[in-house]
Design a protein around this motif. Structure first.
Motif, PDB file in Angstrom:
ATOM      1  N   GLY A 192      50.871   7.588  86.132  1.00 16.15           N
ATOM      2  CA  GLY A 192      50.802   8.749  87.170  1.00 16.15           C
ATOM      3  C   GLY A 192      50.232  10.044  86.632  1.00 16.15           C
ATOM      4  O   GLY A 192      50.232  11.142  87.335  1.00 16.15           O
ATOM      5  N   LEU A 193      49.531   9.909  85.348  1.00 23.75           N
ATOM      6  CA  LEU A 193      48.901  11.066  84.656  1.00 23.75           C
ATOM      7  C   LEU A 193      47.127  11.248  85.040  1.00 23.75           C
ATOM      8  O   LEU A 193      46.886  12.402  85.082  1.00 23.75           O
ATOM      9  N   LEU A 194      46.862  10.135  85.580  1.00 25.33           N
ATOM     10  CA  LEU A 194      45.453  10.017  85.921  1.00 25.33           C
ATOM     11  C   LEU A 194      45.238   9.530  87.239  1.00 25.33           C
ATOM     12  O   LEU A 194      45.202   8.158  87.286  1.00 25.33           O
ATOM     13  N   PRO A 195      44.985  10.411  88.273  1.00 25.20           N
ATOM     14  CA  PRO A 195      45.004   9.824  89.333  1.00 25.20           C
ATOM     15  C   PRO A 195      43.544   9.197  89.917  1.00 25.20           C
ATOM     16  O   PRO A 195      42.464   9.578  89.456  1.00 25.20           O
ATOM     17  N   GLU A 196      43.637   7.946  90.436  1.00 26.44           N
ATOM     18  CA  GLU A 196      42.296   7.362  91.016  1.00 26.44           C
ATOM     19  C   GLU A 196      42.099   7.948  92.452  1.00 26.44           C
ATOM     20  O   GLU A 196      43.106   8.304  93.040  1.00 26.44           O
ATOM     21  N   ALA A 197      40.693   7.984  92.749  1.00 26.11           N
ATOM     22  CA  ALA A 197      40.452   8.332  94.039  1.00 26.11           C
ATOM     23  C   ALA A 197      40.478   7.491  94.967  1.00 26.11           C
ATOM     24  O   ALA A 197      40.681   7.607  96.054  1.00 26.11           O
TER      25      ALA A 197
ATOM     26  N   ALA B 256      37.378  12.890  84.355  1.00 29.88           N
ATOM     27  CA  ALA B 256      36.956  12.805  83.207  1.00 29.88           C
ATOM     28  C   ALA B 256      37.338  14.309  82.342  1.00 29.88           C
ATOM     29  O   ALA B 256      37.747  13.977  81.264  1.00 29.88           O
ATOM     30  N   GLU B 257      37.502  15.248  82.985  1.00 29.97           N
ATOM     31  CA  GLU B 257      38.092  16.331  82.382  1.00 29.97           C
ATOM     32  C   GLU B 257      39.349  16.260  82.160  1.00 29.97           C
ATOM     33  O   GLU B 257      40.077  16.609  81.076  1.00 29.97           O
ATOM     34  N   ARG B 258      40.339  15.803  82.987  1.00 29.38           N
ATOM     35  CA  ARG B 258      41.706  15.579  83.174  1.00 29.38           C
ATOM     36  C   ARG B 258      41.991  14.347  81.990  1.00 29.38           C
ATOM     37  O   ARG B 258      42.823  14.513  81.086  1.00 29.38           O
ATOM     38  N   LEU B 259      41.274  13.376  81.917  1.00 28.11           N
ATOM     39  CA  LEU B 259      41.533  12.511  80.832  1.00 28.11           C
ATOM     40  C   LEU B 259      40.953  13.054  79.275  1.00 28.11           C
ATOM     41  O   LEU B 259      41.977  12.775  78.485  1.00 28.11           O
ATOM     42  N   SER B 260      40.214  13.799  79.254  1.00 33.06           N
ATOM     43  CA  SER B 260      40.076  14.520  77.981  1.00 33.06           C
ATOM     44  C   SER B 260      41.213  15.530  77.359  1.00 33.06           C
ATOM     45  O   SER B 260      41.648  15.517  76.475  1.00 33.06           O
ATOM     46  N   LEU B 261      41.648  16.325  78.831  1.00 33.54           N
ATOM     47  CA  LEU B 261      42.920  17.050  78.393  1.00 33.54           C
ATOM     48  C   LEU B 261      44.105  16.182  77.857  1.00 33.54           C
ATOM     49  O   LEU B 261      44.962  16.456  77.004  1.00 33.54           O
ATOM     50  N   ILE B 262      44.210  14.956  78.406  1.00 37.09           N
ATOM     51  CA  ILE B 262      45.402  14.029  78.136  1.00 37.09           C
ATOM     52  C   ILE B 262      45.243  13.568  76.740  1.00 37.09           C
ATOM     53  O   ILE B 262      46.089  13.439  75.988  1.00 37.09           O
ATOM     54  N   ARG B 263      44.046  13.368  76.160  1.00 33.78           N
ATOM     55  CA  ARG B 263      43.711  12.709  74.950  1.00 33.78           C
ATOM     56  C   ARG B 263      43.986  14.020  73.964  1.00 33.78           C
ATOM     57  O   ARG B 263      44.210  13.541  73.127  1.00 33.78           O
ATOM     58  N   SER B 264      43.632  15.017  74.442  1.00 32.61           N
ATOM     59  CA  SER B 264      43.805  16.286  73.457  1.00 32.61           C
ATOM     60  C   SER B 264      45.321  16.370  73.220  1.00 32.61           C
ATOM     61  O   SER B 264      45.801  16.661  72.005  1.00 32.61           O
ATOM     62  N   LEU B 265      46.075  16.453  74.196  1.00 32.38           N
ATOM     63  CA  LEU B 265      47.419  16.627  74.208  1.00 32.38           C
ATOM     64  C   LEU B 265      48.401  15.385  73.300  1.00 32.38           C
ATOM     65  O   LEU B 265      49.137  15.723  72.558  1.00 32.38           O
TER      66      LEU B 265
ATOM     67  N   GLU C  23      56.077  15.658  78.184  1.00 31.67           N
ATOM     68  CA  GLU C  23      55.477  17.077  78.043  1.00 31.67           C
ATOM     69  C   GLU C  23      53.867  17.015  78.573  1.00 31.67           C
ATOM     70  O   GLU C  23      53.563  18.101  79.139  1.00 31.67           O
ATOM     71  N   VAL C  24      53.384  16.024  78.455  1.00 34.23           N
ATOM     72  CA  VAL C  24      51.957  15.861  78.830  1.00 34.23           C
ATOM     73  C   VAL C  24      51.874  16.081  80.293  1.00 34.23           C
ATOM     74  O   VAL C  24      51.274  16.671  81.207  1.00 34.23           O
ATOM     75  N   ARG C  25      52.953  15.271  80.938  1.00 38.57           N
ATOM     76  CA  ARG C  25      53.119  15.293  82.562  1.00 38.57           C
ATOM     77  C   ARG C  25      53.320  16.605  83.021  1.00 38.57           C
ATOM     78  O   ARG C  25      52.899  17.082  83.870  1.00 38.57           O
ATOM     79  N   ARG C  26      54.446  17.537  82.343  1.00 34.94           N
ATOM     80  CA  ARG C  26      54.645  18.622  82.710  1.00 34.94           C
ATOM     81  C   ARG C  26      53.423  19.701  82.757  1.00 34.94           C
ATOM     82  O   ARG C  26      53.190  20.476  83.493  1.00 34.94           O
ATOM     83  N   ILE C  27      52.735  19.478  81.658  1.00 39.12           N
ATOM     84  CA  ILE C  27      51.511  20.536  81.554  1.00 39.12           C
ATOM     85  C   ILE C  27      50.559  20.057  82.674  1.00 39.12           C
ATOM     86  O   ILE C  27      50.213  21.106  83.407  1.00 39.12           O
ATOM     87  N   LEU C  28      50.210  18.851  82.925  1.00 39.19           N
ATOM     88  CA  LEU C  28      49.438  18.466  83.982  1.00 39.19           C
ATOM     89  C   LEU C  28      49.747  18.881  85.322  1.00 39.19           C
ATOM     90  O   LEU C  28      49.122  19.521  86.161  1.00 39.19           O
ATOM     91  N   ASP C  29      51.136  18.875  85.468  1.00 41.68           N
ATOM     92  CA  ASP C  29      51.692  19.207  86.812  1.00 41.68           C
ATOM     93  C   ASP C  29      51.729  20.737  86.935  1.00 41.68           C
ATOM     94  O   ASP C  29      51.210  21.352  88.070  1.00 41.68           O
TER      95      ASP C  29
ATOM     96  N   ASP D 176      52.313  28.761  80.026  1.00 44.57           N
ATOM     97  CA  ASP D 176      53.368  29.051  79.292  1.00 44.57           C
ATOM     98  C   ASP D 176      53.884  27.628  78.932  1.00 44.57           C
ATOM     99  O   ASP D 176      54.481  27.311  78.124  1.00 44.57           O
ATOM    100  N   VAL D 177      53.725  26.816  79.899  1.00 43.44           N
ATOM    101  CA  VAL D 177      54.369  25.436  79.665  1.00 43.44           C
ATOM    102  C   VAL D 177      53.366  24.778  78.282  1.00 43.44           C
ATOM    103  O   VAL D 177      54.427  23.982  77.715  1.00 43.44           O
ATOM    104  N   LEU D 178      52.495  24.965  78.364  1.00 44.66           N
ATOM    105  CA  LEU D 178      51.612  24.483  77.286  1.00 44.66           C
ATOM    106  C   LEU D 178      52.063  25.087  75.898  1.00 44.66           C
ATOM    107  O   LEU D 178      52.387  24.531  74.878  1.00 44.66           O
ATOM    108  N   LYS D 179      52.276  26.403  75.921  1.00 40.31           N
ATOM    109  CA  LYS D 179      52.848  27.150  74.685  1.00 40.31           C
ATOM    110  C   LYS D 179      54.084  26.559  74.451  1.00 40.31           C
ATOM    111  O   LYS D 179      54.268  26.513  73.223  1.00 40.31           O
ATOM    112  N   ASP D 180      54.950  26.307  75.428  1.00 39.49           N
ATOM    113  CA  ASP D 180      56.428  25.935  74.926  1.00 39.49           C
ATOM    114  C   ASP D 180      56.348  24.654  74.350  1.00 39.49           C
ATOM    115  O   ASP D 180      57.167  24.123  73.360  1.00 39.49           O
ATOM    116  N   ALA D 181      55.338  23.580  74.789  1.00 41.23           N
ATOM    117  CA  ALA D 181      55.264  22.700  74.405  1.00 41.23           C
ATOM    118  C   ALA D 181      54.599  22.261  72.961  1.00 41.23           C
ATOM    119  O   ALA D 181      55.266  21.590  72.010  1.00 41.23           O
TER     120      ALA D 181
END
Length: 334
Positions: A32-37, A52-61, A70-76, A85-90
């Motif tokens: 559920g992190l990378l939705p399909e269209a 593509a941008e979302r997948l890049s963010l997931i890979r960075s995290l 934590e990745v799910r919380r940041i994406l949400d 804020d949630v990224l900083k906390d994570a």
């Protein structure tokens, strides 16, 4: 990649663009992190350009080793319009975990060095000694020892304040000597009382809970003052630190600071057996080699007793002989 008539791409194209496997893209999609269209007529997954941008963010995290929740919380939060804020906390949480892991590795490295470098005949005993301490080390055994040593009726706030002063905090980047000293300290408190609850100083047994709070608050202040004197290299002497030390006992006992009281107090404290071994090892744990030893409540107590002795101008008698290097008495004092 997104040049098809509907502006979408296949899972294979997205994986190739991101430099990951199709299996990885499918994994993040199924979580559920990378939705399909949409799906093609043949049931194949198709993704929008934002994937593509979302997948890049997931890979960075994930590259920072952030767990999937934590990745799910940041994406949400990002989907909701804000993720700072949630990224900083994570990241802060992950830094804390890594700090603990690094401290554990440094501790294990120093402990292994102690075992490796000692004489072969001593290696089994050294291994048992340092192997009994967790990495990073826990001070729970020291806390249990002091809770057994302190009077059972002592107020919880006073107990907490005392434990903060009496329990050394092992360094995050220890030298082998500090690891060895802490291991010996752990063995000392474990063997001394064994959690029997018998380790209480006789000099404090005559006062109640309320007076105990007064006593330990006053002693803490006196130890701080004495510690300052010790850092300046001052020899034990009369002054504010000694007056505060004596006044702490006088206030707890409901009397006044007189010469007669000082003489009686000196004798009474000298009659309590010692745990000098604990404070000597504590000094080794918290002090860097080659530096001036950091004062501890035990060394400050000794400095104040010597100051009391000097102030009275007379020896305190045979009670001083009760100080032991081994600390094997079942009822230790300072």
């Amino acid at each position: 990649m997104f040049s098809s008539h509907d502006g979408l791409c296949t899972i294979g194209a997205l994986a190739e663009h991101a430099g990951v496997s199709v299996k990885t893209v499918r994994f993040y999609t199924d979580r559920g992190l990378l939705p399909e269209a949409s799906r093609s007529a043949g049931g194949h997954r198709r993704y929008a350009p934002a994937a593509a941008e979302r997948l890049s963010l997931i890979r960075s995290l994930r590259g920072l080793d952030l767990p999937l929740p934590e990745v799910r919380r940041i994406l949400d939060e990002q989907d909701a319009g804000g993720a700072a804020d949630v990224l900083k906390d994570a990241v802060a949480s992950r830094l804390h975990v890594l700090g603990s892991e690094l401290a554990a590795l440094r501790w294990r490295e120093a402990a292994l060095g102690l075992v490796y470098e000692c004489p072969p005949a001593d290696r089994p005993d050294r291994l048992r000694l340092v192997g009994a301490v967790t990495a990073p080390p826990s001070t729970a055994s020291l806390a249990r020892f002091w809770r057994s040593w302190l009077p059972p009726r002592m107020p919880a706030r006073s107990v907490t304040a005392f434990l903060e002063r009496a329990i050394p905090h092992p360094p995050d980047d220890p030298l082998p000597g500090q690891v060895l000293a802490f291991a010996r300290l752990h063995a000392f408190v474990t063997q001394l009382c064994g959690g029997s609850g018998a380790c209480q100083p006789r000099a404090h047994s005559a006062v109640g809970a309320r007076q105990l709070a007064v006593l330990y608050t006053g002693l803490a202040q006196a130890y701080d003052l004495a510690g300052g004197e010790m850092r300046r290299g001052e020899k034990p002497r009369s002054g504010e630190a000694l007056d505060g030390f004596v006044d702490a006992y006088a206030s707890a006992y409901g009397t006044h600071d007189t010469t007669a009281f000082r003489r009686g107090l000196g004798g009474r404290l000298a009659a309590d057996p010692r745990i000098d071994r604990y404070w000597a090892l504590t000094t080794e744990v918290i002090s860097a080699p080659g530096s001036n030893p950091e004062p501890t409540p035990g060394s400050a107590h000794d400095w104040l007793l010597d100051a009391l002795h000097a102030d009275l101008g007379a020896t305190l008698g045979e009670g001083w002989a009760l100080r032991t290097a081994s600390g094997s008495s079942p009822e230790p004092g300072w």
